[in-house]
Scaffold this motif. Structure first.
Motif, PDB file in Angstrom:
ATOM      1  N   HIS A   1      -1.816   6.946  -0.623  1.00 26.36           N
ATOM      2  CA  HIS A   1      -0.627   6.707   0.187  1.00 26.36           C
ATOM      3  C   HIS A   1       0.549   6.464  -0.750  1.00 26.36           C
ATOM      4  O   HIS A   1       0.369   6.061  -1.891  1.00 26.36           O
ATOM      5  N   LYS A   2       1.752   6.724  -0.254  1.00 28.44           N
ATOM      6  CA  LYS A   2       2.915   6.550  -1.115  1.00 28.44           C
ATOM      7  C   LYS A   2       4.067   5.910  -0.360  1.00 28.44           C
ATOM      8  O   LYS A   2       4.114   5.916   0.879  1.00 28.44           O
ATOM      9  N   GLY A   3       5.016   5.377  -1.137  1.00 33.89           N
ATOM     10  CA  GLY A   3       6.212   4.760  -0.573  1.00 33.89           C
ATOM     11  C   GLY A   3       7.109   4.306  -1.709  1.00 33.89           C
ATOM     12  O   GLY A   3       6.848   4.594  -2.883  1.00 33.89           O
ATOM     13  N   PRO A   4       8.175   3.580  -1.410  1.00 31.69           N
ATOM     14  CA  PRO A   4       9.084   3.111  -2.454  1.00 31.69           C
ATOM     15  C   PRO A   4       8.422   2.091  -3.377  1.00 31.69           C
ATOM     16  O   PRO A   4       7.520   1.355  -2.977  1.00 31.69           O
ATOM     17  N   GLN A   5       8.883   2.070  -4.613  1.00 32.44           N
ATOM     18  CA  GLN A   5       8.332   1.149  -5.620  1.00 32.44           C
ATOM     19  C   GLN A   5       8.580  -0.305  -5.265  1.00 32.44           C
ATOM     20  O   GLN A   5       7.797  -1.184  -5.612  1.00 32.44           O
ATOM     21  N   TRP A   6       9.677  -0.589  -4.559  1.00 37.43           N
ATOM     22  CA  TRP A   6      10.130  -1.962  -4.333  1.00 37.43           C
ATOM     23  C   TRP A   6       9.529  -2.525  -3.063  1.00 37.43           C
ATOM     24  O   TRP A   6       9.466  -1.857  -2.030  1.00 37.43           O
ATOM     25  N   PHE A   7       9.102  -3.799  -3.105  1.00 40.84           N
ATOM     26  CA  PHE A   7       8.428  -4.394  -1.958  1.00 40.84           C
ATOM     27  C   PHE A   7       8.589  -5.901  -1.956  1.00 40.84           C
ATOM     28  O   PHE A   7       9.022  -6.509  -2.927  1.00 40.84           O
ATOM     29  N   CYS A   8       8.187  -6.516  -0.825  1.00 40.85           N
ATOM     30  CA  CYS A   8       8.069  -7.966  -0.694  1.00 40.85           C
ATOM     31  C   CYS A   8       6.678  -8.243  -0.123  1.00 40.85           C
ATOM     32  O   CYS A   8       6.361  -7.810   0.987  1.00 40.85           O
TER      33      CYS A   8
ATOM     34  N   GLU B   1       4.718   4.710  -7.114  1.00 42.39           N
ATOM     35  CA  GLU B   1       4.924   4.904  -5.675  1.00 42.39           C
ATOM     36  C   GLU B   1       3.604   5.089  -4.927  1.00 42.39           C
ATOM     37  O   GLU B   1       3.610   5.338  -3.726  1.00 42.39           O
ATOM     38  N   VAL B   2       2.497   4.958  -5.646  1.00 40.91           N
ATOM     39  CA  VAL B   2       1.183   5.236  -5.058  1.00 40.91           C
ATOM     40  C   VAL B   2       0.196   4.089  -5.297  1.00 40.91           C
ATOM     41  O   VAL B   2      -0.614   3.762  -4.419  1.00 40.91           O
ATOM     42  N   PHE B   3       0.252   3.481  -6.461  1.00 38.20           N
ATOM     43  CA  PHE B   3      -0.742   2.516  -6.928  1.00 38.20           C
ATOM     44  C   PHE B   3      -0.970   1.370  -5.943  1.00 38.20           C
ATOM     45  O   PHE B   3      -2.084   1.151  -5.450  1.00 38.20           O
ATOM     46  N   PHE B   4       0.066   0.603  -5.642  1.00 40.94           N
ATOM     47  CA  PHE B   4      -0.057  -0.564  -4.765  1.00 40.94           C
ATOM     48  C   PHE B   4      -0.231  -0.152  -3.306  1.00 40.94           C
ATOM     49  O   PHE B   4      -0.919  -0.829  -2.535  1.00 40.94           O
ATOM     50  N   HIS B   5       0.378   0.962  -2.946  1.00 44.93           N
ATOM     51  CA  HIS B   5       0.342   1.429  -1.566  1.00 44.93           C
ATOM     52  C   HIS B   5      -1.075   1.868  -1.184  1.00 44.93           C
ATOM     53  O   HIS B   5      -1.574   1.538  -0.099  1.00 44.93           O
ATOM     54  N   THR B   6      -1.712   2.595  -2.088  1.00 48.76           N
ATOM     55  CA  THR B   6      -3.079   3.036  -1.844  1.00 48.76           C
ATOM     56  C   THR B   6      -4.029   1.849  -1.779  1.00 48.76           C
ATOM     57  O   THR B   6      -4.912   1.782  -0.912  1.00 48.76           O
ATOM     58  N   LEU B   7      -3.820   0.885  -2.663  1.00 50.81           N
ATOM     59  CA  LEU B   7      -4.694  -0.285  -2.714  1.00 50.81           C
ATOM     60  C   LEU B   7      -4.632  -1.069  -1.414  1.00 50.81           C
ATOM     61  O   LEU B   7      -5.664  -1.409  -0.820  1.00 50.81           O
ATOM     62  N   LEU B   8      -3.426  -1.356  -0.934  1.00 47.96           N
ATOM     63  CA  LEU B   8      -3.291  -2.188   0.270  1.00 47.96           C
ATOM     64  C   LEU B   8      -3.573  -1.418   1.552  1.00 47.96           C
ATOM     65  O   LEU B   8      -4.068  -1.995   2.527  1.00 47.96           O
ATOM     66  N   MET B   9      -3.267  -0.118   1.570  1.00 48.00           N
ATOM     67  CA  MET B   9      -3.541   0.669   2.776  1.00 48.00           C
ATOM     68  C   MET B   9      -5.035   0.874   2.994  1.00 48.00           C
ATOM     69  O   MET B   9      -5.457   1.246   4.084  1.00 48.00           O
ATOM     70  N   ASN B  10      -5.828   0.673   1.969  1.00 47.87           N
ATOM     71  CA  ASN B  10      -7.276   0.765   2.102  1.00 47.87           C
ATOM     72  C   ASN B  10      -7.912  -0.624   2.081  1.00 47.87           C
ATOM     73  O   ASN B  10      -9.019  -0.817   1.564  1.00 47.87           O
ATOM     74  N   SER B  11      -7.190  -1.577   2.636  1.00 51.01           N
ATOM     75  CA  SER B  11      -7.674  -2.952   2.750  1.00 51.01           C
ATOM     76  C   SER B  11      -7.285  -3.501   4.115  1.00 51.01           C
ATOM     77  O   SER B  11      -6.595  -2.836   4.897  1.00 51.01           O
ATOM     78  N   SER B  12      -7.695  -4.725   4.377  1.00 49.92           N
ATOM     79  CA  SER B  12      -7.349  -5.351   5.657  1.00 49.92           C
ATOM     80  C   SER B  12      -5.858  -5.649   5.760  1.00 49.92           C
ATOM     81  O   SER B  12      -5.349  -5.908   6.857  1.00 49.92           O
ATOM     82  N   PHE B  13      -5.138  -5.607   4.629  1.00 46.59           N
ATOM     83  CA  PHE B  13      -3.702  -5.884   4.651  1.00 46.59           C
ATOM     84  C   PHE B  13      -2.927  -4.761   5.343  1.00 46.59           C
ATOM     85  O   PHE B  13      -1.752  -4.935   5.670  1.00 46.59           O
TER      86      PHE B  13
END
Length: 290
Positions: free
Chosen positions: A171-178, A209-221
């Motif tokens: 999954h992908k998205g912007p680098q910036w997050f909260c 743009e993929v690393f954190f998004h893929t990790l969290l989208m494949n979790s309960s978060f």
């Protein structure tokens, strides 16, 4: 509501100075200064921020952008905070400190990570599946470099990475997050227990743009993502106003003239601002929104 503001920067500009002045009272600001930069140029913030000792030589589109973010997450791992907001040195807040805290208090437990609803899956897989060299990610290639790069890509191809097959759907998205403290803790714990995940992303292209998004989208978060099925703008899901449409730069470099075009909604931050922005106009505009 304690917020840890984690800022990635490489230059000391009036924009960075303004953000620190606005955000540092009653919050903790962590500053990652690029290893290529002179730390002495940032000494004015000595009593306002916490400087990250693990400085990374950050390169556009390279894995170093992920390493930089992880250095910030590791820095705040054992501190007391409710949310971590990742910002760049070109960002400015669009709400007052009180309004930002009130927003996070209202949405406590929600994750503000933008996920792009539609993307070219083949192109996304190509970013991570193959070994990309520093040259592949070089910006402003010369004519002859473009020729060589095209020949290499079309005739020599890229070498596949063996660990790619272990990755879940991307999954992908912007680098910036909260992200909440729980989500940040989960990320660090997962990476400690699954070191292969980081290795699978090394030598990728634009994998921040993929690393954190893929990790969290494949979790309960995944079930805690802000307006995941409501908003089409992935930047808005991350509470960012970023103009990818107007140009001539992409994203558009904002000035005080763009402030009136920002919707009066739940955008908390905007990027990226020109260092020549009239900050007097910005302060007046910010005050009018309080």
């Amino acid at each position: 509501m304690n917020i840890a503001y984690c800022i990635i920067c490489h230059r000391n500009t009036p924009i960075l100075r303004t953000s620190i002045q606005l955000l540092s009272p009653k919050n903790t600001v962590y500053l990652h200064v690029d290893l290529k930069s002179n730390l002495e140029e940032f000494k004015e913030y000595h009593d306002k921020v916490i400087f990250i000792k693990q400085r990374i030589d950050v390169r556009w589109a390279r894995f170093s952008q992920i390493e930089c973010t992880l250095a910030l997450l590791n820095e705040i791992e054992n501190t007391s905070y409710h949310y971590m907001c990742l910002l760049s040195g070109d960002d400015l807040p669009l709400q007052s400190n009180a309004a930002i805290k009130a927003f996070f208090h209202k949405h406590n437990g929600t994750e503000f990570l933008g996920i792009q609803p539609d993307f070219d899956s083949k192109a996304l897989i190509s970013r991570v599946q193959y070994l990309h060299s520093e040259f592949d990610s070089k910006r402003n290639k010369t004519f002859w470099e473009h020729c060589f790069w095209g020949f290499k890509r079309n005739f020599l191809g890229h070498k596949k990475k063996p660990l790619f097959s272990k990755l879940p759907p991307l999954h992908k998205g912007p680098q910036w997050f909260c992200l909440s403290h729980d989500a940040c803790t989960y990320i660090l714990r997962y990476l400690k227990e699954n070191p292969w995940y980081m290795e699978a992303f090394r030598f990728s292209h634009c994998s921040d743009e993929v690393f954190f998004h893929t990790l969290l989208m494949n979790s309960s978060f995944k079930d805690r993502l802000y307006k995941h099925n409501e908003l089409s703008d992935d930047n808005a899901k991350a509470l960012r106003y970023i103009d990818w449409r107007s140009g001539p730069d992409y994203p558009k470099v904002l000035t005080e003239n763009d402030l009136t075009t920002i919707p009066d909604s739940n955008f908390l931050f905007a990027r990226k601002f020109s260092e020549h922005t009239n900050l007097k106009v910005y302060y007046e505009w910010l005050k009018s929104r309080s």
